[in-house]
Design a protein around this motif. Structure first.
Motif, mmCIF file in Angstrom:
data_model
loop_
_atom_site.group_PDB
_atom_site.id
_atom_site.type_symbol
_atom_site.label_atom_id
_atom_site.label_comp_id
_atom_site.label_asym_id
_atom_site.label_seq_id
_atom_site.Cartn_x
_atom_site.Cartn_y
_atom_site.Cartn_z
ATOM 1 N N ALA A 188 57.657 -37.694 4.796
ATOM 2 C CA ALA A 188 57.186 -37.051 3.570
ATOM 3 C C ALA A 188 58.127 -35.932 3.150
ATOM 4 C CB ALA A 188 55.782 -36.484 3.789
ATOM 5 N N SER A 189 59.239 -35.759 3.880
ATOM 6 C CA SER A 189 60.164 -34.660 3.616
ATOM 7 C C SER A 189 60.883 -34.848 2.281
ATOM 8 C CB SER A 189 61.208 -34.570 4.739
ATOM 9 O OG SER A 189 62.287 -33.754 4.349
ATOM 10 N N PRO A 190 60.707 -33.895 1.364
ATOM 11 C CA PRO A 190 61.446 -33.995 0.108
ATOM 12 C C PRO A 190 62.954 -33.866 0.323
ATOM 13 C CG PRO A 190 60.215 -31.922 0.215
ATOM 14 C CD PRO A 190 59.814 -32.726 1.402
ATOM 15 N N ARG A 191 63.363 -33.137 1.359
ATOM 16 C CA ARG A 191 64.791 -32.975 1.628
ATOM 17 C C ARG A 191 65.417 -34.299 2.058
ATOM 18 N NH1 ARG A 191 61.713 -28.945 2.845
ATOM 19 N NH2 ARG A 191 61.156 -29.718 4.909
ATOM 20 N N ARG A 192 64.735 -35.052 2.919
ATOM 21 C CA ARG A 192 65.278 -36.352 3.335
ATOM 22 C C ARG A 192 65.325 -37.315 2.154
ATOM 23 N NH1 ARG A 192 62.183 -35.350 8.555
ATOM 24 N NH2 ARG A 192 63.851 -34.552 9.882
ATOM 25 N N ALA A 193 64.298 -37.287 1.324
ATOM 26 C CA ALA A 193 64.290 -38.152 0.142
ATOM 27 C C ALA A 193 65.441 -37.794 -0.799
ATOM 28 C CB ALA A 193 62.946 -38.035 -0.578
ATOM 29 N N GLU A 194 65.684 -36.504 -0.994
ATOM 30 C CA GLU A 194 66.794 -36.077 -1.851
ATOM 31 C C GLU A 194 68.131 -36.545 -1.293
ATOM 32 O OE1 GLU A 194 66.439 -31.822 -2.155
ATOM 33 O OE2 GLU A 194 64.546 -31.965 -3.247
ATOM 34 N N LEU A 195 68.299 -36.466 0.026
ATOM 35 C CA LEU A 195 69.561 -36.889 0.635
ATOM 36 C C LEU A 195 69.789 -38.388 0.466
ATOM 37 C CD1 LEU A 195 69.486 -34.640 3.810
ATOM 38 C CD2 LEU A 195 71.227 -34.573 2.004
ATOM 39 N N LEU A 196 68.739 -39.199 0.658
ATOM 40 C CA LEU A 196 68.900 -40.646 0.451
ATOM 41 C C LEU A 196 69.211 -40.954 -1.008
ATOM 42 C CD1 LEU A 196 66.202 -42.462 2.639
ATOM 43 C CD2 LEU A 196 68.673 -42.352 2.984
ATOM 44 N N SER A 197 68.545 -40.259 -1.916
ATOM 45 C CA SER A 197 68.824 -40.461 -3.344
ATOM 46 C C SER A 197 70.250 -40.048 -3.682
ATOM 47 C CB SER A 197 67.839 -39.662 -4.198
ATOM 48 O OG SER A 197 66.530 -40.154 -4.034
ATOM 49 N N GLN A 198 70.734 -38.998 -3.026
ATOM 50 C CA GLN A 198 72.085 -38.487 -3.267
ATOM 51 C C GLN A 198 73.142 -39.563 -3.020
ATOM 52 O OE1 GLN A 198 73.074 -34.765 -1.197
ATOM 53 N NE2 GLN A 198 75.069 -35.621 -0.717
ATOM 54 N N ILE A 199 72.893 -40.454 -2.049
ATOM 55 C CA ILE A 199 73.885 -41.499 -1.762
ATOM 56 C C ILE A 199 73.550 -42.817 -2.467
ATOM 57 C CG2 ILE A 199 74.731 -40.454 0.364
ATOM 58 C CD1 ILE A 199 73.030 -42.469 1.950
ATOM 59 N N GLY A 200 72.681 -42.722 -3.482
ATOM 60 C CA GLY A 200 72.454 -43.856 -4.371
ATOM 61 C C GLY A 200 71.434 -44.878 -3.914
ATOM 62 N N LEU A 201 70.603 -44.528 -2.927
ATOM 63 C CA LEU A 201 69.655 -45.512 -2.414
ATOM 64 C C LEU A 201 68.314 -45.458 -3.137
ATOM 65 C CD1 LEU A 201 70.402 -45.189 1.397
ATOM 66 C CD2 LEU A 201 71.084 -47.024 -0.156
ATOM 67 N N THR A 202 67.732 -46.625 -3.311
ATOM 68 C CA THR A 202 66.375 -46.758 -3.831
ATOM 69 C C THR A 202 65.493 -47.126 -2.645
ATOM 70 O OG1 THR A 202 67.219 -47.510 -5.967
ATOM 71 C CG2 THR A 202 64.917 -48.011 -5.451
ATOM 72 N N PHE A 203 64.374 -46.437 -2.509
ATOM 73 C CA PHE A 203 63.540 -46.628 -1.323
ATOM 74 C C PHE A 203 62.097 -46.254 -1.646
ATOM 75 C CE2 PHE A 203 65.355 -42.455 -1.529
ATOM 76 C CZ PHE A 203 64.301 -41.594 -1.244
ATOM 77 N N ILE A 204 61.216 -46.633 -0.748
ATOM 78 C CA ILE A 204 59.830 -46.185 -0.824
ATOM 79 C C ILE A 204 59.587 -45.265 0.367
ATOM 80 C CG2 ILE A 204 59.000 -48.210 -2.067
ATOM 81 C CD1 ILE A 204 57.868 -49.269 0.579
ATOM 82 N N THR A 205 58.667 -44.343 0.205
ATOM 83 C CA THR A 205 58.321 -43.465 1.324
ATOM 84 C C THR A 205 57.024 -43.954 1.948
ATOM 85 O OG1 THR A 205 57.204 -41.907 -0.133
ATOM 86 C CG2 THR A 205 59.514 -41.452 0.381
ATOM 87 N N ARG A 206 56.991 -43.879 3.265
ATOM 88 C CA ARG A 206 55.809 -44.276 4.024
ATOM 89 C C ARG A 206 55.653 -43.294 5.193
ATOM 90 N NH1 ARG A 206 56.447 -50.065 5.775
ATOM 91 N NH2 ARG A 206 56.265 -50.448 3.547
ATOM 92 N N PRO A 207 55.154 -42.084 4.902
ATOM 93 C CA PRO A 207 55.000 -41.089 5.960
ATOM 94 C C PRO A 207 54.028 -41.570 7.035
ATOM 95 C CG PRO A 207 54.675 -40.111 3.791
ATOM 96 C CD PRO A 207 54.706 -41.594 3.599
ATOM 97 N N VAL A 208 54.301 -41.184 8.262
ATOM 98 C CA VAL A 208 53.432 -41.531 9.390
ATOM 99 C C VAL A 208 53.129 -40.264 10.182
ATOM 100 C CG1 VAL A 208 54.251 -43.908 9.583
ATOM 101 C CG2 VAL A 208 55.419 -42.103 10.845
#
Length: 192
Positions: A9-29
């Motif tokens: 659920a980390s917004p920082r990790r999501a921002e980093l993945l987006s930074q390198i052009g990836l499209t993804f879904i989040t599924r926090p556990v």
């Protein structure tokens, strides 16, 4: 192409993945993040990254990324602060010292999990009690390992960094891209 899943659920990790052009879904556990007896910090972060990725794994064909970050001072894991006093005490301990930030990234594909740990040395300048109190009052340290965010206001405390900046933020990009490439998902092929 595979579906890419971020087990966070980390917004920082999501921002980093987006930074390198990836499209993804989040599924926090939710997993138990208790340190096991005599568990070294590097083994701890790797275990948690693997557990997160495996817990979020779903359909065949998904690539699931799990990650965990710990701040380590003299071998001791400094977790997220429990309150403002804890955050202040942690920052005082880090003042003028070099600590390690260990971030593990794990990738699950079809039930197989691969992982690596990246260690970065971070040196803080000496901090005054007044600036520590002002920083803690912003609320920024409260959800962060080691009670600071290098990508935010806490960045002014960092005198030197030796290693991966993105790993200190929460996800080592080079190593994440390498794991994805090994799984048949080269990041650069997603760029349009």
């Amino acid at each position: 192409m595979h579906t890419l899943v971020l087990a966070s659920a980390s917004p920082r990790r999501a921002e980093l993945l987006s930074q390198i052009g990836l499209t993804f879904i989040t599924r926090p556990v939710g997993i138990d993040e208790t340190v096991q007896a005599s568990e070294p910090a590097s083994a701890y972060v790797e275990r948690l990254a693997r557990e997160k990725a495996l817990a979020a794994a779903g359909d065949a064909g998904e690539l699931v990324i799990g990650s965990d970050t710990s701040v380590v001072l003299s071998g001791e894991i400094l977790g997220k602060p429990v309150d403002a006093a804890d955050a202040s005490a942690t920052l005082m301990r880090l003042s003028g010292q070099t600590h390690q930030v260990m971030t593990a990234v794990a990738l699950v594909r079809d039930g197989v999990c691969t992982a690596c740990v990246v260690t970065t040395d971070v040196t803080f300048r000496s901090l005054s009690e007044q600036e520590i109190q002002a920083y803690v009052a912003t609320g920024e340290p409260m959800d962060k390992a080691g009670s600071y965010g290098i990508q935010g206001l806490g960045g002014i405390f960092v005198k030197e960094i030796r290693g991966s900046y993105s790993s200190v933020v929460g996800l080592p990009l080079q190593e994440t891209a390498a794991l994805l490439a090994q799984a048949g998902y080269p990041v650069w092929q997603t760029w349009h």
